[in-house]
Scaffold this active site. Structure first.
Site, short mmCIF file in Angstrom:
data_model
loop_
_atom_site.label_atom_id
_atom_site.label_comp_id
_atom_site.label_asym_id
_atom_site.label_seq_id
_atom_site.Cartn_x
_atom_site.Cartn_y
_atom_site.Cartn_z
N GLY A 182 0.81 -1.21 0.00
CA GLY A 182 0.00 0.00 0.00
C GLY A 182 0.84 1.26 0.00
N LEU B 290 0.96 3.97 1.94
CA LEU B 290 1.56 4.45 3.18
C LEU B 290 2.77 3.61 3.58
CD1 LEU B 290 1.66 6.31 5.60
CD2 LEU B 290 -0.04 4.86 6.74
N ALA C 130 -5.49 -2.85 4.95
CA ALA C 130 -6.90 -2.41 4.99
C ALA C 130 -7.58 -2.72 3.66
CB ALA C 130 -6.98 -0.91 5.27
N TYR C 131 -8.88 -2.86 3.72
CA TYR C 131 -9.70 -2.94 2.51
C TYR C 131 -10.27 -1.55 2.31
CZ TYR C 131 -13.15 -4.68 -0.87
OH TYR C 131 -13.88 -4.92 -2.01
N ASP D 18 -11.30 9.18 8.23
CA ASP D 18 -12.30 10.21 8.49
C ASP D 18 -13.71 9.70 8.21
OD1 ASP D 18 -11.50 10.06 5.77
OD2 ASP D 18 -12.39 12.00 5.34
N TYR E 272 -17.55 0.65 4.75
CA TYR E 272 -16.12 0.94 4.92
C TYR E 272 -15.87 1.62 6.26
CZ TYR E 272 -11.61 3.27 4.46
OH TYR E 272 -10.34 3.73 4.69
N LYS F 182 -14.08 -0.02 9.66
CA LYS F 182 -12.90 0.65 10.22
C LYS F 182 -13.14 1.04 11.67
CE LYS F 182 -9.53 1.65 8.46
NZ LYS F 182 -8.24 0.90 8.38
#
Length: 287
Positions: free
Chosen positions: A11, A13, A62-63, A104, A127, A131
């Site tokens: 990913g 990040l 993460a998805y 967020d 989503y 999370k």
């Protein structure tokens, strides 16, 4: 020298973290993708933590497909929630700490002032819901953890809004982008630098807390797109439109700007303005 695990290695990040580390001599960093460590498998996670004596895990796995999460809620829950529970349990067994990335989208977007860490959460779709469940899995554990909520992440790596807009602009003379969804773009490199700052200064111990991190400032997706194409020197025209003109499986918060007062007070870490960070990306990378 401590063993630091970074999941979700493919990913954007995790890739920014790897690039910024530049062969750290203070810790041993272990990057894993889903083929090397399946975080949805509790036994494999537990075994990996034990075998490698993990001191700290940075959970970037993460998805992140917001629309896909509505279609495949089971996978979204497995990766965004149950995998975090597996990590929390492995951390408990090994005495490890965790830095977990959240979003967020745990907020409904009904405010018109920036969201603080103590504001009520109310995600609009699967989503954000999954999370938030992942956050809860950590908060109900006894381990040291930092939950970092961020917004509109982009970088030179992976799939993101900046690269998508640049790609579309090469094929069309104009494109429509919504102007009624407002937040803050976040350059993954800036977030990576903050995470490394936390690790290298050993600031992850003795904490069980949620923090907001995004770049400074506020804009809409339309504003963001205009700035991207301006910096790229593109003559593609950006036309503002409303969200209702582009119906999608997932609802998104209309306003999800994050208040960063807490993270600045606790860590005294400089956070760049979003336009400056976008200039940095566009200047240093050929996208």
């Amino acid at each position: 020298m401590k063993n630091i695990l970074i999941t979700g290695a493919s990913g954007q990040l995790a890739m920014e973290i790897k690039q910024e580390l530049n062969n750290s001599i203070t810790n041993n960093y272990i990057f894993t993708n889903k083929n090397e460590l399946d975080v949805t498998n509790a036994d494999k996670v537990s075994s990996f933590f034990s075998k490698n004596s993990i001191e700290l895990v940075i959970n970037c796995a993460a998805y992140t497909n917001v629309n896909g999460s509505e279609i495949d809620k089971e996978t979204a829950n497995l990766v965004n929630h149950l995998a975090v529970k597996n990590i929390a349990e492995a951390c408990t067994e090994q005495g490890s700490a965790c830095i977990h990335l959240s979003t967020d989208y745990v907020f409904a977007g009904e405010k018109n002032t920036p969201y603080t860490e103590t504001d009520a959460t109310s995600p609009l779709g699967a989503y954000g819901q999954t999370k938030l469940l992942g956050e809860s899995a950590l908060q109900h554990s006894d381990i040291d953890f930092l939950i970092l909520r961020t917004s509109w992440l982009y970088s030179a790596f992976g799939n993101n809004f900046v690269k998508n807009i640049l790609g579309i602009s090469k094929e069309r003379k104009e494109l429509k982008v919504v102007f009624d969804q407002v937040s803050t773009p976040t350059y993954a490199k800036d977030l990576a630098r903050f995470i490394i700052f936390i690790i290298e200064n050993k600031l992850y111990r003795g904490r069980q807390d949620v923090y907001h991190f995004s770049n400074e400032g506020v804009c809409s997706w339309y504003d963001f797109a205009v700035e991207i194409l301006k910096l790229a020197g593109s003559d593609c025209k950006v036309i503002p439109c409303r969200t209702e003109e582009f119906p999608t499986p997932a609802s998104r918060p209309a306003y999800s700007v994050l208040d960063k007062a807490k993270i600045k007070t606790d860590f005294n870490f400089p956070i760049p303005y979003w336009r400056d960070s976008l200039v940095s990306l566009m200047t240093n990378y050929k996208l």
